[in-house]
Scaffold this active site. Sequence first.
Site, short mmCIF file in Angstrom:
data_model
loop_
_atom_site.label_atom_id
_atom_site.label_comp_id
_atom_site.label_asym_id
_atom_site.label_seq_id
_atom_site.Cartn_x
_atom_site.Cartn_y
_atom_site.Cartn_z
N ASP A 1 1.29 -1.52 -0.19
CA ASP A 1 -0.03 -0.08 0.27
C ASP A 1 0.84 1.73 -0.39
OD1 ASP A 1 -1.66 1.59 0.08
OD2 ASP A 1 -2.96 1.24 2.15
N HIS A 2 1.09 1.90 -1.21
CA HIS A 2 1.64 3.17 -0.81
C HIS A 2 1.40 4.39 -0.29
CE1 HIS A 2 5.55 4.80 -2.60
NE2 HIS A 2 4.99 4.77 -4.24
N ARG A 3 0.11 4.35 0.22
CA ARG A 3 -0.27 5.39 0.39
C ARG A 3 0.29 5.47 2.06
NH1 ARG A 3 -6.35 4.12 1.14
NH2 ARG A 3 -5.65 1.53 1.80
#
Length: 470
Positions: A442-444
């Site tokens: 998850d790049h968040r």
Amino acid sequence: MAGIVQINTSFLPSSWKLHSVSPSLLPANKTAVRTQIRSKIREIFMPALSSTMTEGKIVSWVKSEGEKLLKGESVVVVESDKADMDVETFYDGYLAAIMVEEGGVAPVGSAIALLAETEDEISEAKSKAGSSASIAAPATAEKEPEAAASSSPPSPPKGSAPSTVVSSSIHPASEGGKRIVATPYAKKLAKDLKVELAAVTGTGPMGRIVAKDVEAAAAAGVPATPASSTKVGADLDSRSSVPPGVELGNVVPFTTMQNAVSRNMVESLAVPTFRVGYTITTDALDQLYKKIKSKGVTMTALLAKATALALVKHPVVNSSCRDGKSFTYNSSINIAVAVAIDGGLITPVLQNADKVDIYSLSRKWKELVDKARAKLLQPHEYTTGTFTLSNLGMFGVDRFDAILPPGTGAIMAVGASQPTVVATKDGRIGMKNQMQVNVTADHRVIYGADLAAFLQTLASIIEEPKDLTF
């Protein structure tokens, strides 16, 4: 632990509704509510057996209409999105009317049966069930002609042999029919009656063996056969091209589990993800596995342990973002491992994998796999993962990408360890066993540098695995 049938009498005056699956759903003033019980006919409705369950399928009714029930007895087996669970009644009484038959699907909270307190009230309960069904009938009746026209198979021509309907204990989605699909109660009954399930023909949904099938087999004198007579682990090449029980060209609706998987996969598309691959040398890990395999250690447990130890040093990779506005550093390292089962997949969880020794971890993993394939996992055993492993190496797959499960930060796809010609730092050519791993994150909350550092740590643990046995 079996689930509890939830009871509701909201359709009658002065009634009481009990939400018994989750304590958080209980009324604030339980004592006051209990004093309002006057009605003797109660509505049994579909319980919520997991946080993600929106509907359930009736696998089998353990009790029949008119049969007396005692508090705590199993009354029905419900298929949730991930498991079959025996559900208990919360009251003494009589199962007066079944409103959803075996194989039927009902939304969570909807009525599936009526419970009468005395035998005298059974007829009254049946009339109420009939009136409820007649109210719902007009809405569905309008759709019947169209449905019949689109789904009814054409009649066979005169003189031709009618096509046979396959009624088999082999689930259409089973792996070549190796595993037998039966309800938990049917399995228990078969054990008590000494009936071999492999010799029983299932009449439940999609060929599932239900209790009445076992009872019929016992009455017919079906013997129990030794487990050794069944061939286990058939070669992939020896399987027929079409699994038994599957009719090509048919449209098959999703099972409850496949619906849940579909919802999760669609939800995962809303998460911005990225992928990082890494090559890890496994010579030392392979040698360690050969030494301790005889003690019951599995390669899955070794990989889970190595991953957990790496996550200790990189807590951000073990974190999760659920609301899109914040993320949580999870306090436990729970490694979920994807397992293929009949009709779908599930991810049993090795909880606190960093703190459990490799031998206990292996025993726990075998227990979880057995429960998963029997559809007996409890919700906490498949919903609490903080990091997921998906391993297709045993099938010879060298690399692949995995889809991130909602609510987690990362999932790692593990390929097969294969002999590879490599160049050493001193310019020599050598042969080493190497495997490819690809992490989807998850790049968040997780960035490229985070994953790169995690994979370096994981590689060092696998390439020098001395800490895995402590």
